[in-house]
Design a protein around this motif. Structure first.
Motif, short mmCIF file in Angstrom:
data_model
loop_
_atom_site.label_atom_id
_atom_site.label_comp_id
_atom_site.label_asym_id
_atom_site.label_seq_id
_atom_site.Cartn_x
_atom_site.Cartn_y
_atom_site.Cartn_z
N UNK A 189 9.90 60.77 4.14
CA UNK A 189 10.55 59.61 4.43
C UNK A 189 9.55 58.39 4.76
N UNK A 191 9.10 54.77 6.47
CA UNK A 191 9.88 53.60 7.42
C UNK A 191 9.42 52.09 6.97
N UNK A 196 14.84 53.83 7.55
CA UNK A 196 14.06 54.97 7.04
C UNK A 196 14.62 55.27 5.58
N UNK A 198 14.28 57.55 2.28
CA UNK A 198 13.48 59.03 1.96
C UNK A 198 13.47 59.02 0.49
N UNK B 219 21.24 57.44 16.35
CA UNK B 219 19.96 57.03 16.34
C UNK B 219 19.71 55.75 17.14
N UNK B 244 15.66 63.35 7.82
CA UNK B 244 15.23 62.09 6.97
C UNK B 244 15.45 60.82 7.37
N UNK B 245 16.35 60.50 8.56
CA UNK B 245 16.48 59.41 9.06
C UNK B 245 15.43 58.91 10.12
#
Lengths: 352, 379
Positions: A189, A191, A196, A198, B219, B244-245
């Motif tokens: 991923x 940023x 984010x 991926x 998050x 993934x986040x």
């Protein structure tokens, strides 16, 4: 703000998957005026074919790499195209024009089922299929033939039947328990300002966009595409103009099914659980997306898919997860009441 | 009316005669105990593990001379993991095999189907591993040797607050499952009592595949950990999407995570996460280590929690028969109910007034794709 942008990214990747499935619905509707309910099961079939290809010797040898991913993607799309052609040839065409071997095909499948039930070995299945096919052939010879009287209602019911057949057949052949799709592309991923991204989401977006552009090129700039548009405009006139309409329809099914297969692979990249009933919900939502965009309209299907995906993610992110499945259908009701032809749809005059 | 009375009476005579015939195979030097479980079907591993555990306990007791001067024989019936089948086989065990007590089932839905039959016939039943609170509420002949669902919410709250020293934890619950909702509620209640705050409380529906919207919302509240009391399939997908986040916080969960598939689905995204379970094969206690070694020698595999609970359920029953000095149902029931501080492989079991086991839970961590024992938390 970051959270909103992240939800936007989530929604767009979910929406592009819906858009890919919606394209298949809309294309088939465009040429046949038929809502192909089996389409969502072709999507499921695509995910399973990808699973088996990725777990085959060649797939495992390539591992999570670009060539491996291409093999899975192209292989699954090709197999889905074949399934689409089979469905069209043996389920929909017999309702339209005389088609030999239809009974052989279905009796063969029935026979295979009996073979599985009685013997449970590959030989008994093959013998059963053969016996069924012969029986079907004999019945056709003595005059028991499907009667080609095209009616939309009849085709619609056949479509629902085929859909149930694929779902339950899938449970028999693939097993009812969920399976887990292997990672076919390396996942990283990135940023970007708190959002984010991926590699999987980017792949989904990229491939979906590429396929949509390719589809537009095929439909608008090739001879076959021109024929497709002609068939879509008026089937009988197209036939009079010398277009082999059966071939064009089969081609449309192949193209739509390949897109569904691609959708199956792309969705399982993000959500790697697959089971034989996985197509039902995404299929219904993609159908809503197609109606929202204006059924029969390719650009509309893409826009509809994106709207549904975004609406869902925003409903969950800022509302409650229980709204997820409701929101698409609320949109469906609203669009049918306010603009029944959809966002991009043109008003049609029913001729009597 | 008269006619009906007559047919009723003749039916009774007939039943009594049949029962007398059927009871004939109860031999004088054996104690018969019924076991029902899913030996085939979709939850086959549950039933097989439990059966292995009970078999080990039975061999141990018979090698030591049996009970009340008799050998113990277990009659095993397969319910295929289906509630209606569980009811049928339990009727058979009671009415035709004349067992003195019942052991089973794992899945709460199957135990719930069979328990009323045991209760009506006043035959004691001990469930090794049904955690749904409703199971023992069926009646005073129904017991269990495992803790109940809400206890795990308490365990993980205590673990997060005291051991991990976390003060800010988010919740992601499966809104379709009683189990998940129950755990989440108890967790929130205990965690806030211990001084923690709940960063946010999000939900999903079992069967969902996309959790990115919920995770993005979570998050934003910067939790130190996320409590996900769901089942392993969704947990694996959630872990992957969280990674993934860019969410680094570990996940916490309950025994719904306990499956070999968990790590296969979640992969490295689950590294460093914790969940509560009935026992751990890495627990250094000698009783557990002996059980694990013996089990491996006999069955060639590592016992899961269900095998341990099966073993303990049988041992609790044998202990009660010994203390009661008889297999008469009412006396046996009272003896089971009086079980206090029974040392088994899944911890020390005490049955409370609701016939539920009060016993410790263990917390496990996922480390290098394996389950590592962290600590034991007592009630």
């Amino acid at each position: 703000m970051e959270t909103f942008l992240q939800q936007l990214v989530n929604g767009i990747s979910q929406g592009s998957a819906y858009a890919l499935i919606a394209l298949g619905y809309t294309m088939v509707y465009g040429v046949l005026r038929l809502i192909n309910f089996a389409h969502s099961d072709v999507y499921m079939f695509g995910a399973f074919m990808g699973y088996y290809i990725a777990n085959s010797t060649l797939g495992l040898a390539l591992g999570p790499s670009i060539p491996g991913a291409i093999l899975v993607m192209v292989g699954s799309m090709a197999l889905c195209a074949c399934l689409g052609i089979l469905i069209e040839r043996f389920a929909y065409r017999p309702g339209r024009s005389p088609s030999p071997f239809t009974l052989s095909f279905w009796f063969g499948i029935l026979g295979a089922g009996f073979g599985q039930l009685l013997g449970g070995t590959l030989v008994s299945v093959a013998l059963g299929a053969l016996a069924g096919a012969v029986l079907g052939f004999v019945l056709e010879k003595v005059g028991l033939k499907p009667k080609p009287q095209s009616s939309h209602l009849k085709l619609l019911i056949i479509a629902i039947g085929v859909s149930f057949f694929l779902e339950n057949g899938g449970q028999q052949v693939f097993g009812a328990d969920p399976k887990f799709f292997p990672q076919i592309i390396p996942n990283r991923s990135i940023d970007v300002g708190g959002v984010s991204l991926d590699t999987q989401k980017l792949t989904v977006l990229g491939v979906a966009l590429l396929l949509m552009i390719l589809l537009n090129v095929v439909v608008h700039y090739t001879k076959t595409g021109k024929a497709m548009r002609a068939v879509s405009f008026n089937l009988d006139t197209a036939k009079l103009m010398g277009i082999n309409t059966d071939r064009i329809i089969a081609f449309t099914f192949a193209l739509g099914s390949a897109l569904a297969g691609a959708g199956g692979i792309l969705v399982t990249l993000m959500y790697p659980r697959i089971d034989p009933l996985m197509g039902i919900m995404p299929g219904l939502k993609a159908f809503v997306a197609a109606v929202l965009g204006g059924i029969g309209n390719i650009t509309g299907a893409m826009i509809g898919g994106l709207i549904i995906g975004l609406a869902e993610v925003m409903a969950v992110g800022y509302g409650q997860s229980t709204y997820r499945d409701a929101i698409a259908f609320v949109i469906l009701v609203l669009i049918l009441l306010l603009k029944p032809t959809g966002i991009m749809g043109k008003g049609m005059v029913e001729k009597v | 009316m008269k006619h009906r009375t007559w047919s009723h009476a003749s039916f009774l005579v007939l039943t009594a005669a049949l029962a007398a015939c059927a009871g004939g195979d109860q031999s004088a030097d054996e104690i018969l105990i019924g076991e029902y479980g899913s030996l085939t079907g979709t939850t086959a591993t549950f039933g097989i593990s439990t059966k292995n555990g009970i078999e080990m306990a039975t061999e141990a007791i018979n090698a030591a001379g049996g009970l009340l001067g008799k050998q113990v024989r277990i009659i095993v019936e397969d319910d295929q993991g289906r509630p209606e089948e569980a009811q049928t086989v339990v009727s058979k065990l009671i009415n035709s095999d004349r067992v003195v007590a019942l052991l089973g089932e794992v899945a709460s839905s199957n135990s719930l189907a069979a328990a009323p039959v045991a209760q009506q016939n006043r035959i004691p039943m001990i469930s090794p591993s049904s955690t749904n609170p409703a199971v023992t509420e069926v009646g005073d002949f129904i017991f269990r040797v495992c803790f109940i669902d809400p206890f795990q919410g308490f365990v993980m709250a205590k673990f997060a607050a005291n051991t991990l020293q976390f003060t800010n934890v988010a919740i992601l619950r499966d809104i379709k499952s009683d189990y998940s909702v129950g755990l989440a509620d108890v967790f929130i209640q205990n965690f806030t009592t211990l001084g923690g705050t709940i960063a946010s409380d999000e939900s999903y529906s079992g069967g969902d595949t996309d959790f990115s919207a919920q995770l993005t919302a979570l998050k934003a509240t910067n939790p130190q950990a996320i409590f996900v009391p769901g089942y392993y399939t969704e947990v694996g997908l959630i872990a992957r999407q969280a990674k993934a986040l860019g969410i680094q916080a570990p996940l916490l969960g309950g025994d719904g995570w306990d499956s070999p598939d968990l790590i296969e689905i979640g992969g490295e995204a689950l590294e460093g996460s914790y969940f509560s379970n009935h026992y751990s094969v890495d627990d250094p206690s000698p009783a557990i280590q002996k059980f694990v070694t013996d089990y491996r020698a006999k069955y060639g595999e590592t016992p899961d929690a269900l095998a341990g609970l099966g073993y303990d359920a049988a041992m609790v029953l044998f202990d009660a028969i010994k203390r009661a000095g008889t297999t008469e149902p009412q006396a046996l029931r009272d003896a089971i109910a009086a079980t206090r501080n029974f040392a088994g492989v899944t911890g020390t079991t005490t049955l409370d007034e609701h016939r539920n086991a009060v016993k410790p839970a263990v917390v496990l961590q996922i480390k290098d794709a394996k389950l590592a024992y962290v600590e034991t938390i007592t009630p």
